[in-house]
Enzyme design. Sequence first.
Site, PDB file in Angstrom:
ATOM      1  N   GLY A 239      45.977  47.346  80.367  1.00  0.00           N
ATOM      2  CA  GLY A 239      45.133  47.802  79.278  1.00  0.00           C
ATOM      3  C   GLY A 239      45.462  47.087  77.988  1.00  0.00           C
ATOM      4  O   GLY A 239      46.251  46.137  77.954  1.00  0.00           O
ATOM      5  N   ASP A 240      44.840  47.555  76.909  1.00  0.00           N
ATOM      6  CA  ASP A 240      44.979  46.953  75.586  1.00  0.00           C
ATOM      7  C   ASP A 240      45.532  48.008  74.638  1.00  0.00           C
ATOM      8  O   ASP A 240      44.850  48.984  74.314  1.00  0.00           O
ATOM      9  CB  ASP A 240      43.609  46.474  75.106  1.00  0.00           C
ATOM     10  CG  ASP A 240      43.643  45.797  73.743  1.00  0.00           C
ATOM     11  OD1 ASP A 240      44.696  45.858  73.077  1.00  0.00           O
ATOM     12  OD2 ASP A 240      42.619  45.213  73.346  1.00  0.00           O
ATOM     13  N   HIS A 259      57.404  43.088  66.451  1.00  0.00           N
ATOM     14  CA  HIS A 259      57.771  41.822  65.799  1.00  0.00           C
ATOM     15  C   HIS A 259      56.834  40.676  66.163  1.00  0.00           C
ATOM     16  O   HIS A 259      56.886  39.612  65.541  1.00  0.00           O
ATOM     17  CB  HIS A 259      59.237  41.471  66.079  1.00  0.00           C
ATOM     18  CG  HIS A 259      59.507  40.878  67.427  1.00  0.00           C
ATOM     19  ND1 HIS A 259      60.675  40.212  67.711  1.00  0.00           N
ATOM     20  CD2 HIS A 259      58.786  40.851  68.587  1.00  0.00           C
ATOM     21  CE1 HIS A 259      60.671  39.792  68.963  1.00  0.00           C
ATOM     22  NE2 HIS A 259      59.535  40.165  69.513  1.00  0.00           N
TER      23      HIS A 259
END
Length: 354
Positions: A239-240, A259
């Site tokens: 997924g995103d 980061h």
Amino acid sequence: MAATTPQPAQPTPATPPPAFQAMFEVVTNFWLARAVHAATELGIPDLLADGPRSTAELAASTGTDPRALHRLLRALTATGLFRTDGQGRHHTTALGETLRTDVPGSLGSFVLMELGEAHHGAWGRLLHSVRSGEPAFEEANGRKIWEFFEQTPVMAGHLGRAMTGLTAMVADAVLAAYDFGPYRRIVDVGGGEGGFLGAILTAHPEATGIVLDLPQAVENGRRRIAEAGLADRCELTGGDFFEKVPEGGDLYTMKWVLHDWDDASCVRILRSCRRAMPEHARLLIVDTVLPDDDSFSPGKIIDLNMMVLSGGQERTAEEFRTLLDAAGFTLTRILPTLSPSSAIEAVPTGAPHA
């Protein structure tokens, strides 16, 4: 008694001042790094896994010029990656063993990724990032870094293996610093091949969890999770994380995710987590926390790598606090670990916490 002819004094080799010697080593360190990359690309550490070999044997196996390969191995032997025996054969050392692909926590893929042509070329354009504030990776390679990995399956595989290898170096340190015992359902956001969550679940047999990452990353992790005997307790889902994060966790973890991104993107990721989290849940970010003073920190060098590659950054405690506040979280504590990474804990703003 015959007089002797005075002999001219022999010149004494000049010893460079310590500061000049130190700077020479700084400047030439990239030569050594690229030599390590060449040996890893040729598979030398793997070829020596079953026993010592001569230069001629290694040259035949790697399709290289024997004399040139001898010079490469001579340099790397002098710096401790290999050693030779009385019969002229090459052996790996403990340092060289870290590059074998079959050892736990292998750094071989990390070397091939970080010192490969795409990353190395981006660092060659560091000044572009300094002048523009933009990543140099796209300038060097004609595409953003995430597009590069998506379109280059071999390097995407190295990325997954590199993160798994590096995770093995930090997971125990985080487990020693942070108590995962109270949590029964853990969601690892951007968890790659599941190495970090796998370490947590192995240490806490009563817990279950979900790894969220891009489909290819989690697909590569299924075998690792199965081999660790965790398939029934660890779900891997593609997924995103900008759009949706699995709901219902007690603890949401993110290791080396923020980061990679600029502040605005980080706030989007954190808000996505916040929408998925019950009020009692906690967030644990594993990342470098930069000191506010002039002291040395590995994170200050890693920060340059993030700037060049993706436009991300390492952050101070106050910068993490600002990100969390903007996304609806309250920073509760930062725990240092026996690694460059810290454990940064936060709760939804307004939620009760001890």
